[in-house]
Design an enzyme around this catalytic site. Structure first.
Site, PDB file in Angstrom:
ATOM      1  N   ASP A  77       0.811  -1.215   0.000  1.00 30.18           N
ATOM      2  CA  ASP A  77       0.000   0.000   0.000  1.00 30.18           C
ATOM      3  C   ASP A  77       0.846   1.268   0.000  1.00 30.18           C
ATOM      4  O   ASP A  77       0.495   2.252  -0.653  1.00 30.18           O
ATOM      5  CB  ASP A  77      -0.930   0.000   1.218  1.00 30.18           C
ATOM      6  CG  ASP A  77      -2.036  -1.044   1.095  1.00 30.18           C
ATOM      7  OD1 ASP A  77      -2.510  -1.262  -0.029  1.00 30.18           O
ATOM      8  OD2 ASP A  77      -2.419  -1.634   2.113  1.00 30.18           O
ATOM      9  N   GLY A  78       1.974   1.258   0.730  1.00 29.20           N
ATOM     10  CA  GLY A  78       2.828   2.442   0.768  1.00 29.20           C
ATOM     11  C   GLY A  78       3.401   2.785  -0.591  1.00 29.20           C
ATOM     12  O   GLY A  78       3.442   3.954  -0.992  1.00 29.20           O
ATOM     13  N   ARG A  82       2.733   6.025  -3.023  1.00 26.99           N
ATOM     14  CA  ARG A  82       3.840   6.783  -3.626  1.00 26.99           C
ATOM     15  C   ARG A  82       3.609   6.910  -5.135  1.00 26.99           C
ATOM     16  O   ARG A  82       3.840   7.969  -5.729  1.00 26.99           O
ATOM     17  CB  ARG A  82       5.174   6.076  -3.345  1.00 26.99           C
ATOM     18  CG  ARG A  82       6.400   6.823  -3.843  1.00 26.99           C
ATOM     19  CD  ARG A  82       7.655   6.363  -3.119  1.00 26.99           C
ATOM     20  NE  ARG A  82       7.976   4.969  -3.363  1.00 26.99           N
ATOM     21  CZ  ARG A  82       8.857   4.548  -4.270  1.00 26.99           C
ATOM     22  NH1 ARG A  82       9.511   5.440  -5.019  1.00 26.99           N
ATOM     23  NH2 ARG A  82       9.128   3.275  -4.417  1.00 26.99           N
ATOM     24  N   ASP A 181      -7.484  10.922  20.182  1.00 26.50           N
ATOM     25  CA  ASP A 181      -6.235  10.749  19.436  1.00 26.50           C
ATOM     26  C   ASP A 181      -6.228  11.540  18.139  1.00 26.50           C
ATOM     27  O   ASP A 181      -5.169  11.717  17.532  1.00 26.50           O
ATOM     28  CB  ASP A 181      -5.998   9.270  19.128  1.00 26.50           C
ATOM     29  CG  ASP A 181      -5.618   8.487  20.374  1.00 26.50           C
ATOM     30  OD1 ASP A 181      -5.383   9.111  21.419  1.00 26.50           O
ATOM     31  OD2 ASP A 181      -5.559   7.243  20.295  1.00 26.50           O
ATOM     32  N   ALA A 193      -8.986   2.015   4.648  1.00 28.15           N
ATOM     33  CA  ALA A 193      -7.620   2.185   5.151  1.00 28.15           C
ATOM     34  C   ALA A 193      -7.672   2.668   6.606  1.00 28.15           C
ATOM     35  O   ALA A 193      -8.239   2.005   7.461  1.00 28.15           O
ATOM     36  CB  ALA A 193      -6.850   3.151   4.254  1.00 28.15           C
ATOM     37  N   ALA A 195      -9.333   5.069   8.049  1.00 24.41           N
ATOM     38  CA  ALA A 195     -10.688   5.321   8.537  1.00 24.41           C
ATOM     39  C   ALA A 195     -11.357   4.029   8.996  1.00 24.41           C
ATOM     40  O   ALA A 195     -12.094   4.007   9.989  1.00 24.41           O
ATOM     41  CB  ALA A 195     -11.523   5.998   7.449  1.00 24.41           C
ATOM     42  N   PHE A 196     -11.100   2.941   8.302  1.00 22.11           N
ATOM     43  CA  PHE A 196     -11.644   1.640   8.678  1.00 22.11           C
ATOM     44  C   PHE A 196     -11.082   1.197  10.026  1.00 22.11           C
ATOM     45  O   PHE A 196     -11.817   0.730  10.903  1.00 22.11           O
ATOM     46  CB  PHE A 196     -11.309   0.618   7.590  1.00 22.11           C
ATOM     47  CG  PHE A 196     -11.761  -0.784   7.888  1.00 22.11           C
ATOM     48  CD1 PHE A 196     -13.061  -1.177   7.628  1.00 22.11           C
ATOM     49  CD2 PHE A 196     -10.889  -1.701   8.429  1.00 22.11           C
ATOM     50  CE1 PHE A 196     -13.487  -2.474   7.907  1.00 22.11           C
ATOM     51  CE2 PHE A 196     -11.293  -2.999   8.709  1.00 22.11           C
ATOM     52  CZ  PHE A 196     -12.600  -3.390   8.448  1.00 22.11           C
TER      53      PHE A 196
END
Length: 301
Positions: A77-78, A82, A181, A193, A195-196
């Site tokens: 995912d990262g 990108r 938080d 992502a 939010a889940f």
């Protein structure tokens, strides 16, 4: 820089820290070159990849993808996020191959590399647009930072031992004040992502909406909100609270002093994704999260 003479060019972005990505990149490059399609990579990654001399190397910039018909991304995912940074600025569609764990943005898995190359060569893919968000940070009424995100913009506490006091706002009207938080402001794409993980709803990507999800809030009313796509969301960091931080897609960050205001609205520029399959998002959701569906009988025929 090595130039390619091919009339067609595909840009390749890989997580060079993964041996599997390096091997996958080698297979994709060989397959594309064999079919007469040029390949371009970032010069900073070239040393870590086994590349033939005819592969073009470019420095990272907004024009790095100019002349490319597709951006193929190999990684988790990262790496896909990108790639989205390059894809958004260029308008070039992105095709993700998942080498990580979940990979909701990916269209294929590592076992599908031959199919990916074949679909690229024959242009057998469709392109869909994914909504983004534009982000403004104001301090003392002045805009001090601009950013964007495909998944989410999150306002978070900077110190573990202290809560972040915020007031959330929708369309110019206050909704609730709480300590916690932080708050995630997400797109439908980002609903699976951060939010889940924070307890927000899963929103199908064809639904046009914005999400606001409190993170571990200490409040009676701190529920996830789903608003219209043209709404403007705002998070105000209270003056008496410690400073916070803004993260965009978990990649870009800026400090938020006490009293800062973060505004989130629908992005002016979408990200374009290349799709190989017509599978529904429901099927993708079930597959990615390994959801139990045994016993399902379906509608009667």
């Amino acid at each position: 820089m090595t130039k390619t003479a091919s009339a067609r060019t595909v840009f390749l972005l890989a997580h060079t820290g993964r041996p599997s990505a390096i091997r996958s990149a080698e297979l994709v490059v060989q397959g594309l070159l064999r079919c007469g399609i040029g390949v371009r990579v970032l010069a900073s990654e070239a040393a870590d990849l086994p590349l033939p001399s005819q592969v073009e190397q470019v420095d990272p910039s907004e024009k790095a993808l100019d002349g490319s018909e597709l951006l193929v991304v190999l990684g988790g995912d990262g790496t896909l996020l990108r790639g989205a940074e390059l894809a958004r600025s260029s308008g070039v569609p992105m095709l993700g191959v998942n080498l990580g764990r979940v990979g909701f943005l990916a269209e294929a898995e590592r076992d599908d590399l031959d199919k990916v190359v074949d679909r690229v060569v024959t242009r057998s893919y469709e392109v869909e647009e994914r909504m983004t968000i534009d982000v403004l940070v104001r301090t003392n009424g002045q805009i001090v930072h601009r950013d964007w995100a495909l998944n989410e913009a999150s306002v978070e506490k900077a110190a573990r031992e202290r809560l972040l006091e915020v007031v959330i706002e929708v369309d110019g009207r206050p909704v609730s004040r709480f300590g916690g938080d932080g708050v995630v402001c997400a797109t439908p794409t980002g609903s699976t992502a951060y939010a889940f993980s924070a307890g927000g709803p899963v929103v199908w990507p064809e639904v046009e909406a914005l999400l606001m999800v409190p993170i571990s809030a200490h409040a009676l009313f701190a529920k996830p909100l789903v608003t219209a796509p043209d709404s403007v969301l705002a998070v105000e960091v209270q003056p008496q609270t410690p400073h916070g931080v803004l993260w965009c897609d978990g990649r870009r960050t800026v400090e938020l002093p006490a009293g800062a205001r973060v505004e989130v609205r629908r992005g002016a520029v979408p990200v374009r994704l290349a799709r190989l399959h017509h599978a529904s998002f429901t099927d993708r959701l079930v597959a990615k999260f390994a959801l139990p569906v045994a016993g399902w009988r379906g509608a009667p025929q």
